[in-house]
Design an enzyme around this catalytic site. Structure first.
Site, PDB file in Angstrom:
ATOM      1  N   ASN A   1      -6.658 -10.251  -6.783  1.00  0.00           N
ATOM      2  CA  ASN A   1      -6.696 -10.873  -5.453  1.00  0.00           C
ATOM      3  C   ASN A   1      -7.996 -11.619  -5.194  1.00  0.00           C
ATOM      4  O   ASN A   1      -8.021 -12.564  -4.405  1.00  0.00           O
ATOM      5  CB  ASN A   1      -6.453  -9.825  -4.356  1.00  0.00           C
ATOM      6  CG  ASN A   1      -7.331  -8.607  -4.488  1.00  0.00           C
ATOM      7  OD1 ASN A   1      -7.328  -7.946  -5.530  1.00  0.00           O
ATOM      8  ND2 ASN A   1      -8.085  -8.295  -3.463  1.00  0.00           N
TER       9      ASN A   1
ATOM     10  N   THR B   1       0.839  -1.203   0.000  1.00  0.00           N
ATOM     11  CA  THR B   1       0.000   0.000   0.000  1.00  0.00           C
ATOM     12  C   THR B   1       0.874   1.252   0.000  1.00  0.00           C
ATOM     13  O   THR B   1       0.603   2.205  -0.742  1.00  0.00           O
ATOM     14  CB  THR B   1      -0.953  -0.037   1.214  1.00  0.00           C
ATOM     15  OG1 THR B   1      -1.768  -1.212   1.094  1.00  0.00           O
ATOM     16  CG2 THR B   1      -1.847   1.185   1.267  1.00  0.00           C
TER      17      THR B   1
ATOM     18  N   HIS C   1       3.963 -10.296   2.718  1.00  0.00           N
ATOM     19  CA  HIS C   1       3.104 -11.264   3.415  1.00  0.00           C
ATOM     20  C   HIS C   1       2.228 -12.105   2.493  1.00  0.00           C
ATOM     21  O   HIS C   1       1.567 -13.032   2.951  1.00  0.00           O
ATOM     22  CB  HIS C   1       2.277 -10.574   4.514  1.00  0.00           C
ATOM     23  CG  HIS C   1       1.143  -9.707   4.054  1.00  0.00           C
ATOM     24  ND1 HIS C   1      -0.159 -10.108   4.161  1.00  0.00           N
ATOM     25  CD2 HIS C   1       1.123  -8.480   3.513  1.00  0.00           C
ATOM     26  CE1 HIS C   1      -0.942  -9.125   3.711  1.00  0.00           C
ATOM     27  NE2 HIS C   1      -0.186  -8.132   3.316  1.00  0.00           N
TER      28      HIS C   1
ATOM     29  N   THR D   1      14.526   4.574   9.386  1.00  0.00           N
ATOM     30  CA  THR D   1      15.408   3.436   9.677  1.00  0.00           C
ATOM     31  C   THR D   1      14.811   2.169   9.069  1.00  0.00           C
ATOM     32  O   THR D   1      13.633   1.878   9.272  1.00  0.00           O
ATOM     33  CB  THR D   1      15.539   3.269  11.208  1.00  0.00           C
ATOM     34  OG1 THR D   1      16.077   4.478  11.724  1.00  0.00           O
ATOM     35  CG2 THR D   1      16.439   2.091  11.573  1.00  0.00           C
TER      36      THR D   1
ATOM     37  N   SER E   1       4.564  -7.290  -2.112  1.00  0.00           N
ATOM     38  CA  SER E   1       4.269  -7.335  -0.677  1.00  0.00           C
ATOM     39  C   SER E   1       4.826  -8.636  -0.108  1.00  0.00           C
ATOM     40  O   SER E   1       4.657  -9.710  -0.706  1.00  0.00           O
ATOM     41  CB  SER E   1       2.755  -7.288  -0.468  1.00  0.00           C
ATOM     42  OG  SER E   1       2.449  -7.405   0.900  1.00  0.00           O
TER      43      SER E   1
ATOM     44  N   CYS F   1     -12.560  -5.919   4.295  1.00  0.00           N
ATOM     45  CA  CYS F   1     -12.101  -4.552   4.530  1.00  0.00           C
ATOM     46  C   CYS F   1     -11.345  -4.546   5.850  1.00  0.00           C
ATOM     47  O   CYS F   1     -11.440  -5.468   6.643  1.00  0.00           O
ATOM     48  CB  CYS F   1     -13.280  -3.593   4.609  1.00  0.00           C
ATOM     49  SG  CYS F   1     -14.306  -3.689   3.147  1.00  0.00           S
TER      50      CYS F   1
ATOM     51  N   GLN G   1      -0.099 -10.308  -5.904  1.00  0.00           N
ATOM     52  CA  GLN G   1      -0.655 -11.666  -5.895  1.00  0.00           C
ATOM     53  C   GLN G   1       0.022 -12.570  -6.926  1.00  0.00           C
ATOM     54  O   GLN G   1      -0.232 -13.781  -6.940  1.00  0.00           O
ATOM     55  CB  GLN G   1      -2.174 -11.637  -6.180  1.00  0.00           C
ATOM     56  CG  GLN G   1      -2.992 -10.910  -5.128  1.00  0.00           C
ATOM     57  CD  GLN G   1      -3.154 -11.694  -3.825  1.00  0.00           C
ATOM     58  OE1 GLN G   1      -2.798 -12.871  -3.724  1.00  0.00           O
ATOM     59  NE2 GLN G   1      -3.687 -11.039  -2.806  1.00  0.00           N
TER      60      GLN G   1
HETATM   61  N1  PLP Z   1      -2.337  -5.351  -3.982  1.00  0.00           N
HETATM   62  C1  PLP Z   1      -2.995  -6.516  -3.980  1.00  0.00           C
HETATM   63  C2  PLP Z   1      -3.381  -7.148  -5.290  1.00  0.00           C
HETATM   64  C3  PLP Z   1      -3.327  -7.118  -2.770  1.00  0.00           C
HETATM   65  O1  PLP Z   1      -3.991  -8.280  -2.763  1.00  0.00           O
HETATM   66  C4  PLP Z   1      -2.946  -6.485  -1.558  1.00  0.00           C
HETATM   67  C5  PLP Z   1      -3.317  -7.070  -0.232  1.00  0.00           C
HETATM   68  O2  PLP Z   1      -4.425  -7.532  -0.047  1.00  0.00           O
HETATM   69  C6  PLP Z   1      -2.255  -5.284  -1.613  1.00  0.00           C
HETATM   70  C7  PLP Z   1      -1.961  -4.744  -2.856  1.00  0.00           C
HETATM   71  C8  PLP Z   1      -1.825  -4.531  -0.362  1.00  0.00           C
HETATM   72  O3  PLP Z   1      -0.714  -5.129   0.217  1.00  0.00           O
HETATM   73  P1  PLP Z   1      -0.153  -4.702   1.657  1.00  0.00           P
HETATM   74  O4  PLP Z   1      -0.975  -5.475   2.638  1.00  0.00           O
HETATM   75  O5  PLP Z   1       1.280  -5.111   1.667  1.00  0.00           O
HETATM   76  O6  PLP Z   1      -0.296  -3.235   1.795  1.00  0.00           O
END
Ligand code: PLP
Length: 384
Positions: free
Chosen positions: A161, A78, A211, A248, A209, A335, A189
């Site tokens: 996603n 994000t 995670h 940092t 990302s 959400c 994704q």
């Molecule tokens: N873009 C996509 C396609 C996602 O599925 C997500 C997370 O759901 C994000 C961006 C946002 O990622 P982050 O949680 O690292 O901000």
């Protein structure tokens, strides 16, 4: 509560929301946490942390065939999106303006929000009924771009996603480049799930990302095809990340990201083989209920994602029932508040109605037995 999960862990089928932390990522996070210091310090602790960050940078770059120096770590995708989606870029020492942002209507909210652009400087382009970008619509909207305002900046996701639908990025890029535009691709994704190659010249910037690939939450990256043209930093300050992102460095999170990226790179092919599980799941859903609609089924999709609706059944209700039965899945898009809204992706695909859809998304740790158990729970729900 803790005891409950220890005795009976839910079957986790929500990888697109966040993939389970990989053991290697966890170890890398802990090892970096155990080093006191700041990666900018010149003493040995600082140097040790710097080395960890540079190793992670190389691993993240390798995942998408990019140069390590072109990776800018952020606190998640994000933030990467908010940084890239700005009118203010530099080309060498010269200022460069992006005049208008064009965003895909089925994108994740983090790019749909438009970053630092004013509302009036953001336009959307649509997808077809399968969720694939409508190249004609993109061409049309870019044909109306006013070059006097600056360059057109286009953002699109690589894999959706919710549906898992994979966008034809080469064809999208051809349209964008024909109109002299700059292309940002949200590969959150897609990375580690399908091959992503930043060196093939079609994409200007990637968003990643940690995670979603088994790394920790709160780490992400901008990966640039070239560092000649870069956005002005969103977070200024101490000059970290070669001046592109102050603050940092979160060495533990970055270390975990790197470890996950290294593992994801080695398992892209295995991930593709999850399509067998996906097909079993889809056949099973249809065997229980012939009216099940699987969104995006006709087009190229991620091997791990099934987004389905049952006519007359609210997805939210189904999701709660699955949760009670011990299966973690999503409905619509979750959400931040935990409430479930109408899926803007289904809306963009022209699918109306308030039933929504259930998303099952899995990964390499998912077993045949998990899918069989999920299908049994689905059958029980349908009989009720
Ligand atoms: N873009 C996509 C396609 C996602 O599925 C997500 C997370 O759901 C994000 C961006 C946002 O990622 P982050 O949680 O690292 O901000």
């Amino acid at each position: 509560m803790i005891g409950f999960f220890v005795r009976k862990p839910p079957v986790y089928l929500d990888y697109n929301a966040s993939a389970p932390l990989l053991a290697a990522a966890r170890e890398a996070v802990i090892a970096a946490m155990d080093i006191d210091g700041n990666a900018s310090s010149v003493h040995r602790n600082g140097r040790a942390l710097r080395a960890i960050i540079q190793k992670a940078r190389a691993d993240v770059a390798a995942l998408v065939n990019a140069k390590p120096d072109h990776v800018v770590f952020t606190a998640g995708a994000t933030e990467a999106a908010a940084t890239l989606l700005t009118p203010h870029y530099t080309m060498g020492r010269a200022a460069l303006t992006m005049g208008h942002l064009y965003v895909c209507a089925a994108d994740h909210p983090c790019t749909l929000a438009g970053g630092q652009f004013e509302r009036g400087a953001i336009s959307q382009f649509g997808v077809d009924a399968d969720g694939v970008v409508d190249l004609g619509a993109l061409d049309e909207v870019l044909a109306g771009h006013d070059k006097a305002t600056g360059l057109p900046l286009v953002v699109v996701h690589l894999a959706n996603n919710e549906t898992g639908v994979i966008q034809p990025v080469k064809a999208i890029s051809a349209v964008v480049k024909r109109h002299g535009g700059v292309l940002v691709v949200d590969a959150v994704q897609a990375a580690g799930r399908v091959p992503v190659d930043l060196a093939d010249g079609t994409i200007d910037y990637l968003i990643l990302s940690a995670h979603k690939i088994g790394g920790p939450k709160g780490a992400g990256a901008i990966v640039a095809a070239s560092d000649l043209m870069m956005p002005l930093p969103l977070v200024g300050g101490g000059g970290q990340e070669r001046g592109h992102r102050g603050g940092t460095e979160a060495a533990p999170a970055i270390a975990g990201f790197g470890a996950a990226a290294a593992q994801a790179r080695d398992s892209v092919e295995a991930f593709g083989q999850l399509a067998t599980l996906r097909d079993t799941l889809e056949q099973g859903l249809r065997a229980v209920c012939a009216e099940v609609v699987i969104h995006g089924q006709a087009v190229e999709r991620l091997a791990n994602t099934v987004f389905f609706s049952v006519p007359g059944k609210k997805a939210e209700t189904m999701q709660i029932a699955f949760d009670l039965a011990g299966f973690a899945v999503s409905s619509g898009s979750a959400c931040s508040s935990g409430k479930v809204g109408q899926s803007h992706v289904l809306k963009a695909m022209g699918i109306i109605g308030d039933e929504g859809a259930v998303r099952v998304s899995f990964g390499l740790a998912t077993q045949d037995a998990d899918i069989e158990a999920f299908l049994a729970a689905f059958e029980a729900q349908m009989k009720r």
